[in-house]
Design a protein around this motif. Sequence first.
Motif, PDB file in Angstrom:
ATOM      1  N   LEU A  59       0.837  -1.206   0.000  1.00 39.12           N
ATOM      2  CA  LEU A  59       0.000   0.000   0.000  1.00 39.12           C
ATOM      3  C   LEU A  59       0.868   1.251   0.000  1.00 39.12           C
ATOM      4  O   LEU A  59       0.641   2.189  -0.781  1.00 39.12           O
ATOM      5  CB  LEU A  59      -0.927  -0.022   1.218  1.00 39.12           C
ATOM      6  CG  LEU A  59      -1.987   1.066   1.303  1.00 39.12           C
ATOM      7  CD1 LEU A  59      -2.966   0.964   0.143  1.00 39.12           C
ATOM      8  CD2 LEU A  59      -2.727   0.975   2.637  1.00 39.12           C
ATOM      9  N   ARG A  60       1.882   1.256   0.850  1.00 40.14           N
ATOM     10  CA  ARG A  60       2.772   2.416   0.923  1.00 40.14           C
ATOM     11  C   ARG A  60       3.559   2.586  -0.376  1.00 40.14           C
ATOM     12  O   ARG A  60       3.684   3.698  -0.911  1.00 40.14           O
ATOM     13  CB  ARG A  60       3.730   2.267   2.110  1.00 40.14           C
ATOM     14  CG  ARG A  60       4.650   3.483   2.296  1.00 40.14           C
ATOM     15  CD  ARG A  60       5.556   3.340   3.498  1.00 40.14           C
ATOM     16  NE  ARG A  60       6.432   2.185   3.350  1.00 40.14           N
ATOM     17  CZ  ARG A  60       6.319   1.065   4.048  1.00 40.14           C
ATOM     18  NH1 ARG A  60       5.336   0.948   4.940  1.00 40.14           N
ATOM     19  NH2 ARG A  60       7.166   0.071   3.864  1.00 40.14           N
ATOM     20  N   GLU A  61       4.082   1.472  -0.890  1.00 37.49           N
ATOM     21  CA  GLU A  61       4.876   1.559  -2.116  1.00 37.49           C
ATOM     22  C   GLU A  61       4.044   2.067  -3.296  1.00 37.49           C
ATOM     23  O   GLU A  61       4.534   2.822  -4.140  1.00 37.49           O
ATOM     24  CB  GLU A  61       5.477   0.197  -2.473  1.00 37.49           C
ATOM     25  CG  GLU A  61       6.347   0.256  -3.731  1.00 37.49           C
ATOM     26  CD  GLU A  61       6.846  -1.100  -4.166  1.00 37.49           C
ATOM     27  OE1 GLU A  61       7.644  -1.142  -5.131  1.00 37.49           O
ATOM     28  OE2 GLU A  61       6.443  -2.119  -3.575  1.00 37.49           O
ATOM     29  N   HIS A  62       2.792   1.654  -3.353  1.00 37.71           N
ATOM     30  CA  HIS A  62       1.956   2.118  -4.461  1.00 37.71           C
ATOM     31  C   HIS A  62       1.845   3.639  -4.439  1.00 37.71           C
ATOM     32  O   HIS A  62       2.007   4.291  -5.483  1.00 37.71           O
ATOM     33  CB  HIS A  62       0.557   1.499  -4.373  1.00 37.71           C
ATOM     34  CG  HIS A  62      -0.341   1.987  -5.477  1.00 37.71           C
ATOM     35  ND1 HIS A  62      -0.338   1.435  -6.731  1.00 37.71           N
ATOM     36  CD2 HIS A  62      -1.248   3.011  -5.513  1.00 37.71           C
ATOM     37  CE1 HIS A  62      -1.202   2.081  -7.497  1.00 37.71           C
ATOM     38  NE2 HIS A  62      -1.775   3.033  -6.778  1.00 37.71           N
ATOM     39  N   TYR A  63       1.576   4.210  -3.279  1.00 39.22           N
ATOM     40  CA  TYR A  63       1.444   5.660  -3.199  1.00 39.22           C
ATOM     41  C   TYR A  63       2.787   6.362  -3.393  1.00 39.22           C
ATOM     42  O   TYR A  63       2.842   7.468  -3.956  1.00 39.22           O
ATOM     43  CB  TYR A  63       0.825   6.057  -1.864  1.00 39.22           C
ATOM     44  CG  TYR A  63      -0.677   5.913  -1.826  1.00 39.22           C
ATOM     45  CD1 TYR A  63      -1.478   6.552  -2.773  1.00 39.22           C
ATOM     46  CD2 TYR A  63      -1.301   5.154  -0.851  1.00 39.22           C
ATOM     47  CE1 TYR A  63      -2.859   6.428  -2.744  1.00 39.22           C
ATOM     48  CE2 TYR A  63      -2.690   5.027  -0.807  1.00 39.22           C
ATOM     49  CZ  TYR A  63      -3.457   5.666  -1.767  1.00 39.22           C
ATOM     50  OH  TYR A  63      -4.823   5.547  -1.744  1.00 39.22           O
ATOM     51  N   GLU A  64       3.855   5.746  -2.939  1.00 38.72           N
ATOM     52  CA  GLU A  64       5.161   6.385  -3.047  1.00 38.72           C
ATOM     53  C   GLU A  64       5.734   6.331  -4.459  1.00 38.72           C
ATOM     54  O   GLU A  64       6.464   7.241  -4.872  1.00 38.72           O
ATOM     55  CB  GLU A  64       6.146   5.720  -2.078  1.00 38.72           C
ATOM     56  CG  GLU A  64       5.879   6.045  -0.621  1.00 38.72           C
ATOM     57  CD  GLU A  64       6.865   5.358   0.321  1.00 38.72           C
ATOM     58  OE1 GLU A  64       6.900   5.727   1.510  1.00 38.72           O
ATOM     59  OE2 GLU A  64       7.602   4.450  -0.142  1.00 38.72           O
ATOM     60  N   ARG A  65       5.417   5.290  -5.239  1.00 36.50           N
ATOM     61  CA  ARG A  65       6.112   5.087  -6.510  1.00 36.50           C
ATOM     62  C   ARG A  65       5.197   4.923  -7.729  1.00 36.50           C
ATOM     63  O   ARG A  65       5.656   5.138  -8.854  1.00 36.50           O
ATOM     64  CB  ARG A  65       7.023   3.844  -6.424  1.00 36.50           C
ATOM     65  CG  ARG A  65       8.121   3.973  -5.380  1.00 36.50           C
ATOM     66  CD  ARG A  65       9.091   2.807  -5.467  1.00 36.50           C
ATOM     67  NE  ARG A  65       9.669   2.651  -6.796  1.00 36.50           N
ATOM     68  CZ  ARG A  65      10.689   3.346  -7.276  1.00 36.50           C
ATOM     69  NH1 ARG A  65      11.256   4.276  -6.516  1.00 36.50           N
ATOM     70  NH2 ARG A  65      11.150   3.127  -8.492  1.00 36.50           N
ATOM     71  N   SER A  73      -4.788   7.350 -19.012  1.00 35.00           N
ATOM     72  CA  SER A  73      -3.600   8.048 -19.485  1.00 35.00           C
ATOM     73  C   SER A  73      -2.667   7.036 -20.136  1.00 35.00           C
ATOM     74  O   SER A  73      -2.810   5.828 -19.964  1.00 35.00           O
ATOM     75  CB  SER A  73      -2.888   8.748 -18.327  1.00 35.00           C
ATOM     76  OG  SER A  73      -2.426   7.784 -17.397  1.00 35.00           O
ATOM     77  N   VAL A  74      -1.701   7.574 -20.877  1.00 36.68           N
ATOM     78  CA  VAL A  74      -0.684   6.708 -21.476  1.00 36.68           C
ATOM     79  C   VAL A  74       0.671   6.933 -20.818  1.00 36.68           C
ATOM     80  O   VAL A  74       1.656   6.337 -21.247  1.00 36.68           O
ATOM     81  CB  VAL A  74      -0.581   6.964 -22.999  1.00 36.68           C
ATOM     82  CG1 VAL A  74      -1.867   6.573 -23.689  1.00 36.68           C
ATOM     83  CG2 VAL A  74      -0.235   8.427 -23.294  1.00 36.68           C
ATOM     84  N   HIS A  75       0.702   7.785 -19.775  1.00 39.96           N
ATOM     85  CA  HIS A  75       2.002   8.024 -19.145  1.00 39.96           C
ATOM     86  C   HIS A  75       2.378   6.863 -18.223  1.00 39.96           C
ATOM     87  O   HIS A  75       1.545   5.997 -17.902  1.00 39.96           O
ATOM     88  CB  HIS A  75       2.029   9.368 -18.411  1.00 39.96           C
ATOM     89  CG  HIS A  75       1.031   9.527 -17.310  1.00 39.96           C
ATOM     90  ND1 HIS A  75       1.034   8.771 -16.166  1.00 39.96           N
ATOM     91  CD2 HIS A  75       0.012  10.413 -17.175  1.00 39.96           C
ATOM     92  CE1 HIS A  75       0.072   9.157 -15.355  1.00 39.96           C
ATOM     93  NE2 HIS A  75      -0.582  10.152 -15.960  1.00 39.96           N
ATOM     94  N   THR A  76       3.608   6.844 -17.796  1.00 39.63           N
ATOM     95  CA  THR A  76       4.160   5.692 -17.088  1.00 39.63           C
ATOM     96  C   THR A  76       3.429   5.397 -15.792  1.00 39.63           C
ATOM     97  O   THR A  76       3.080   4.249 -15.508  1.00 39.63           O
ATOM     98  CB  THR A  76       5.660   5.928 -16.805  1.00 39.63           C
ATOM     99  OG1 THR A  76       6.349   6.041 -18.053  1.00 39.63           O
ATOM    100  CG2 THR A  76       6.255   4.771 -15.996  1.00 39.63           C
ATOM    101  N   LEU A  77       3.182   6.424 -14.987  1.00 41.92           N
ATOM    102  CA  LEU A  77       2.531   6.181 -13.702  1.00 41.92           C
ATOM    103  C   LEU A  77       1.110   5.650 -13.893  1.00 41.92           C
ATOM    104  O   LEU A  77       0.668   4.742 -13.180  1.00 41.92           O
ATOM    105  CB  LEU A  77       2.505   7.453 -12.860  1.00 41.92           C
ATOM    106  CG  LEU A  77       3.865   7.957 -12.363  1.00 41.92           C
ATOM    107  CD1 LEU A  77       3.680   9.184 -11.476  1.00 41.92           C
ATOM    108  CD2 LEU A  77       4.613   6.878 -11.613  1.00 41.92           C
ATOM    109  N   GLY A  78       0.393   6.228 -14.859  1.00 41.23           N
ATOM    110  CA  GLY A  78      -0.952   5.740 -15.119  1.00 41.23           C
ATOM    111  C   GLY A  78      -0.948   4.302 -15.610  1.00 41.23           C
ATOM    112  O   GLY A  78      -1.809   3.495 -15.242  1.00 41.23           O
ATOM    113  N   THR A  79       0.038   3.965 -16.437  1.00 41.71           N
ATOM    114  CA  THR A  79       0.151   2.594 -16.935  1.00 41.71           C
ATOM    115  C   THR A  79       0.482   1.628 -15.806  1.00 41.71           C
ATOM    116  O   THR A  79      -0.099   0.537 -15.704  1.00 41.71           O
ATOM    117  CB  THR A  79       1.229   2.516 -18.030  1.00 41.71           C
ATOM    118  OG1 THR A  79       0.865   3.383 -19.114  1.00 41.71           O
ATOM    119  CG2 THR A  79       1.382   1.089 -18.544  1.00 41.71           C
TER     120      THR A  79
END
Length: 434
Positions: A59-65, A73-79
């Motif tokens: 859970l923490r890693e998802h929000y942090e990274r 979106s097609v950007h990296t974080l959205g993907t």
Amino acid sequence: MTTIVIPEGMPQFDDVPRFDVEAVRADFPILSREVNGHPLVYLDSANTSHKPRQVLDVLREHYERHNGNVSRSVHTLGTEATEAYEGARAKIAAFINASSPDEVVFTKNSTEAINLVAYAFSNASASAAGDPRFRLGPGDEVVISEMEHHSNLVPWQLLCERTGATLRWFNVTDEGRLDESNLDELINERTKFVSLVHMSNILGTVNATSRITERVREVGALLMLDCSQSVPHMPMDVVDYDVDFIAFTGHKMCGPTGIGVLWGRAELLAAMPPVLGGGSMIETVALTGSTFAPPPARFEAGTPPIAEAVALGAAVDYLSGIGMRAIQWHEKEITAYALDALATVPGLRIFGPTVPVGRGGTISFALEGIHPHDVGQVLDAQGIEVRVGHHCARPVCVRYGVPATTRASFYLYTTTNEIDALVRGLEQVRKVFA
């Protein structure tokens, strides 16, 4: 303190997989804290379970990274967020043996999952084009049981009020089992939908559903199981159970709050109208009308609980790593021990099955002459956390003639030492109110 007696015909405990309970407890940071100067004894997992580090870290890693919105979106974080979100859906589908991840709809909890089906019935009933399997009106019947949690009772009451259908229910026996003596009369040619709790959150009863399922199929109705208390504690195979829908919630199975699951047969989900309208659930939109995406997106309008879903996927990984059969049998041992131990407490009355067969690790009880709220307060002063009240199952309390009960509930991290602490705590309760 006690000896566990294995009922005849049941597998011996030595024949099933085991795990190191103390090693498991070490994964749960909260279990190391004190409450009111005493080591925490947490016996309220039917209400909500605790979370292991493995889930908290995800859970923490998802929000942090990886924090981004999904499918937009097609950007990296959205993907990355989308891949993690859909990956969690696939994990959960495998966990319950769903035919496809597309049969898994994310909700915020079991209550929302059940309401989603109820309102789909309502929407279909209001439309002449609605699928006849989901259309209700006067003369049609919905069947539940007397032991339902309010979340599997109130939505069907409201649905029947909206549509003119009739709500009927199975009664509960003195022993805490479903009374199936009138099964063929209760589920009949007028029955359109049956929704039952799989494991009672107040009685601990695990309902055997095979005869009910057979009758449901005979009359052509649909069947839903509220699996909020069963999916966290035992293997679940939706194909083997031959049901049409199940609902369960993440926070009772080592996952976070705010995430639940509705599973439905693919062809039924495809026939159901949407309930919430908005972004992500559409196919095309014009001012003159809209068309809708196929399931599961059709039922996931707006930004979903992304991080919570990802963490629920981590919880599924954690539970699968231990093994659901091992968890089930650990709890069976703990429950057998607890039933035996509680039987030594003078004036204590257990509601529900008093043998560890056809029941899970939830035990509700009353101490003669002492209100459950007083029991809970004295136990809390000793660091023992139990639940008191009607547990959102007031008809059960009415059935047994009590205003409320005290409930102790167990999970994979529960130990016999904690059961012993509960018994000692109840002895102290009796002294306080002697």
